[in-house]
Scaffold this active site. Structure first.
Site, PDB file in Angstrom:
ATOM      1  N   ASP A 167       0.832  -1.213   0.000  1.00 46.59           N
ATOM      2  CA  ASP A 167       0.000   0.000   0.000  1.00 46.59           C
ATOM      3  C   ASP A 167       0.868   1.265   0.000  1.00 46.59           C
ATOM      4  OD1 ASP A 167      -2.434   1.341   0.040  1.00 46.59           O
ATOM      5  OD2 ASP A 167      -3.201   0.263   1.784  1.00 46.59           O
ATOM      6  N   ASP A 222     -10.127   3.515  -3.532  1.00 45.51           N
ATOM      7  CA  ASP A 222     -10.793   2.302  -3.039  1.00 45.51           C
ATOM      8  C   ASP A 222     -12.205   2.146  -3.602  1.00 45.51           C
ATOM      9  OD1 ASP A 222      -8.521   2.056  -1.580  1.00 45.51           O
ATOM     10  OD2 ASP A 222      -9.493   2.057   0.382  1.00 45.51           O
TER      11      ASP A 222
HETATM   12  C1  GLA Z   1      -5.991   1.344   1.482  1.00 41.65           C
HETATM   13  C2  GLA Z   1      -6.122   0.341   0.342  1.00 41.65           C
HETATM   14  C3  GLA Z   1      -7.253  -0.623   0.659  1.00 41.65           C
HETATM   15  C4  GLA Z   1      -6.966  -1.323   1.986  1.00 41.65           C
HETATM   16  C5  GLA Z   1      -6.769  -0.307   3.087  1.00 41.65           C
HETATM   17  C6  GLA Z   1      -6.272  -0.940   4.383  1.00 41.65           C
HETATM   18  O1  GLA Z   1      -7.106   2.168   1.572  1.00 41.65           O
HETATM   19  O2  GLA Z   1      -6.359   0.987  -0.866  1.00 41.65           O
HETATM   20  O3  GLA Z   1      -7.404  -1.577  -0.374  1.00 41.65           O
HETATM   21  O4  GLA Z   1      -5.821  -2.133   1.848  1.00 41.65           O
HETATM   22  O5  GLA Z   1      -5.801   0.670   2.722  1.00 41.65           O
HETATM   23  O6  GLA Z   1      -6.059  -0.021   5.402  1.00 41.65           O
END
Ligand code: GLA
Length: 409
Positions: A167, A222
């Site tokens: 990430d 997301d």
């Molecule tokens: C980010 C990523 C998500 C998830 C969250 C976890 O937002 O894009 O897919 O992994 O972190 O905290």
């Protein structure tokens, strides 16, 4: 009618005169030669990865019991047989770093440790994935890998990790190309096969540079379990589709655009909307990472996630990402060329009333006057042959739903 990015007729004619129907598919997918030559250096993910990830359903409420129960259900539900392979724990599995800087698991949520969990998942014939972050802290505030990349990669390899989602929170002014390259090198140096999933949300256009770094890269913020709209940092399915679609030419065996994990079965959309969500991910050759509670799936969810005929389109060996060839208001036609000169065609109705959508040969890429093409047409959601292909495919498509076909040889 507005046509978006369809191949020119002259390009098609050239391809058809110069070879087979497959030739026309190569012209259609401009990047095909490079896709064959430039495999991601680790040679993994020759088809889009399939599996399950804890985040969309469980967020930080995870534990070794949940992950084990999911692995059990992956087998008993038929998910494993349908191709879902990786069981990935997302954020919040971490404890602290030990005195030597090695990462540990949260001792309350994962009292048996990650190695034991990985062993359990492997004993089921599945593969195991984990999550970290290129910054000081993960998005959930756990220790990130910055400054510990080689140590973390070594730890993952010792635990038996097969897949790393990496990430981009708390990265300050790090350069994404460099930060991801460091972890890619660290993973490679372990000698273990580890699929590398970049998650920097498309900010630095990873489709332009990440092909030799990782096996998949997020193209968007997301996903959330909604049909459309923006919700803080998250987006509905149709927004994500529109972000991801234009990058079709950058995907190929070993390196895929990732429009984020599936929300199918999480309760925020209708069955038709989940069918559309899944079909569009398949047309976009997206990784199929289920994000629901596999151990407690209802029949509607099961019938979507386990549709092997639809999955086969995603996993097709030609490895070309499909795209939208027609957008006429709420009516869309999507096309994905398949190995062996076959085609997948998706008729997608974004609107609120049922409508008839038609895809002609020219739109699909099959001018019949030139090819004399004849093949069967199979409805991949009705699971039946619906006749021989002539010069078009047409269907009455309910609101927010799709009709999906394979034109076979
Ligand atoms: C980010 C990523 C998500 C998830 C969250 C976890 O937002 O894009 O897919 O992994 O972190 O905290």
């Amino acid at each position: 009618m507005l046509r978006t990015g369809a191949p020119s007729l002259s390009a098609l004619c050239f391809a058809l005169m110069s070879g087979s129907l497959l030739g026309s598919q190569a012209a259609w997918a401009g990047d095909t030669t490079q896709q064959v030559v430039n495999k991601a250096p680790n040679g993994l993910a020759q088809t889009p990865p399939m599996g399950w990830n804890s985040w969309n359903k469980f967020a930080c409420n995870i534990s070794e019991q949940t992950v084990r129960a999911t692995a059990d259900a992956m087998v008993s539900s038929g998910m494993k047989d349908a191709g879902y392979e990786y069981v990935v724990i997302d954020d919040c599995w971490h404890g602290q770093r030990d005195a030597n800087g090695f990462i540990t698991a949260d001792p309350v949520k994962f009292p048996s440790g990650i190695k034991a969990l990985a062993d359990y998942i492997h004993s089921k014939g599945l593969k195991f994935g984990i999550y970290s972050d290129a910054g000081r802290q993960t998005c959930g505030g756990r220790p990130g890998s910055q400054g510990h990349e080689y140590q973390d990669a070594l730890t993952y390899a010792r635990w038996g990790v097969d897949y790393l989602k990496y990430d981009w929170c708390d990265t300050g002014d790090r350069n994404p190309k460099e930060a991801y390259a460091v972890m890619a090198d660290a993973l490679r140096s372990t000698g273990r096969d580890i699929v590398f999933s970049l998650c920097e949300w498309g900010n630095s256009e990873p489709w332009l540079w990440a092909k030799n770094t990782g096996n998949l890269w997020r193209t968007t913020g997301d996903i959330t379990d909604k049909w459309s709209g923006k919700y803080n940092y998250s987006w509905g399915v149709t927004n994500i589709v529109d972000f991801n679609e234009p990058h079709w030419s950058y995907a190929g065996p070993g390196h895929w655009n990732d429009p984020d994990m599936l929300e199918v079965g999480n309760g925020g959309m209708t069955t038709a909307e989940y069918r559309s969500h899944f079909s569009l991910w398949v047309m976009m050759a997206a990784p199929l990472i289920a994000g629901n509670d596999i151990a407690n799936m209802d029949e509607a969810t099961r019938s979507i996630l386990l549709n092997k005929e639809v999955i086969a389109v995603d996993q097709d060996k030609l490895g070309v990402q499909g795209r939208r060839v027609v957008k006429d208001g709420d009516k869309e036609v999507w096309v994905k060329p398949l190995a062996g000169g076959e085609w997948a065609v998706l008729l997608f109705n974004r609107g609120s009333t049922p409508t008839t959508i038609t895809a002609t040969s020219e739109q699909i890429g099959l001018p019949p006057a030139v090819t004399g093409f004849r093949g069967f047409v199979r409805d991949l959601w009705a699971h039946k042959k619906v006749g021989s292909y002539r010069d078009r495919i047409s269907a009455l498509v309910p609101s927010h739903d799709v009709a999906m076909f394979r034109i076979g040889r």
